[in-house]
Design a protein around this motif. Structure first.
Motif: not given
Length: 326
Positions: A201, A204-205, A209-210, A213, A254, A268
């Motif tokens: 997380l 991501l913040e 790239d989601m 991951l 997120y 997401q």
């Protein structure tokens, strides 16, 4: 999670009807002793080997034996269920052949590949062993299920008549239910531990790239779709997951880490779909599907009964009564 784990091979009607239809132990079947020792039944001159019955009977006991009452009467009931399953399958195979229905090699390969995707090799082999199946037998089973699905669609579902008057009546009665509620389309990343989820997380913040991951780290079967769960409406997920999903928006991409029985999730936001109601003409296909669904079980039963009435079915009752599996 209740919904939208990847459905590998959806044969909802076919599978449910196969194991529910034609399994009545009191069913009137033409009975005669079959003279060959290793044949437990004959359907239109096609033999059902004793070994096939034994394998299915043992699988049934392994999966459901602990849930069933003990005793001789119950064992005979289970045997009746199993032999009726095998007879139903043989009748369906014969009818599909008579109708000229086929499953191409490419279609079978695609289906089996999709079915295998979420399973590590070792886990899948364990599943097969638990069900007394080899990979070859499993693939043959997949072929039958595809053939069965096609047969039922052609001979049952596509022949259920739905009139314009019935569609209009359904629309008037269910107008408020037709259409879609507010829904959020989300991507899911599932980890085995909270520490892993917290770390990702954080990435991501910072702009990771989601999808990347998910592909590299997610332990959920939906990783084959890069975690895309599609649109989720209220009431489809456990409360803790639903609460996290429905706070997401274009300005809040997120979710915090959410714990469920499947692991630790990060969701997401992809898109929000507003609530909508369908006009009568736009709802026609949805209504027809609903009406077909209401009638499919009864229609299937009538169709299957006709197959049985027109068939010559013999069961070696003595063998069935004394057989205890292997």
């Amino acid at each position: 999670m209740k919904k939208k784990t990847t459905l590998l091979f959806s044969l909802s009607l076919g599978l449910s009807l196969l194991y529910l239809g034609g399994c009545n132990p009191e069913e009137k079947t033409k009975v005669a002793l079959v003279p060959e020792d290793e044949t437990i039944a004959v359907v239109n001159n096609q033999k059902i080997p004793l070994s096939k019955f034994q394998a299915r009977y043992q699988t049934f006991l392994k999966k459901y034996g602990s849930l069933s009452p003990q005793g001789e009467d119950n064992r005979q009931t289970i045997k009746a269920i199993v032999i009726n399953q095998l007879i139903t399958e043989e009748l369906m195979t014969q009818e599909a052949n008579r109708k000229g229905l086929q499953i191409s090699k490419e279609e079978l390969e695609t289906t089996t590949e999709e079915a295998l995707t979420p399973y590590p090799e070792a886990n899948f082999d364990q599943q097969l062993a638990a069900n007394n199946l080899t990979k070859k037998e499993w693939k043959e089973r997949m072929h039958f299920l595809l053939l069965q699905k096609r047969l039922i669609e052609q001979e049952v579902l596509n022949r259920i008549p739905i009139t314009k008057r019935e569609i209009n009546a359904y629309f008037k009665a269910h107008k408020k239910e037709l259409g879609h509620g507010k829904a959020v389309r989300v991507r899911n990343l599932t980890l085995a531990s909270k520490s892993d989820a917290d770390a990702l997380l954080n990435l991501l913040e910072r702009g990771a790239d989601m999808k990347d991951l998910v592909r590299r780290h997610s332990i959920s079967p939906d990783r084959v779709n890069e975690g895309d769960l599609g649109f989720v409406e209220k009431g489809e997920m456990p409360p803790e997951i639903e609460a996290a999903i429905f706070t997401l928006s274009s300005s809040n991409l997120y979710s915090p880490v959410v714990h469920s029985q499947d692991g630790f999730h990060i969701f997401q936001w992809l898109r929000t779909r507003a609530q909508s109601r369908l006009a009568a003409e736009d709802a026609k296909d949805e209504i027809k599907t609903a009406l077909v669904t209401e009638r499919q079980a009864e229609t299937y039963e009538r169709w299957l009964n006709r197959l049985k009435e027109n068939a010559t079915i013999q069961i070696d009752e003595k063998m069935l009564k004394t057989e205890e599996g292997f």
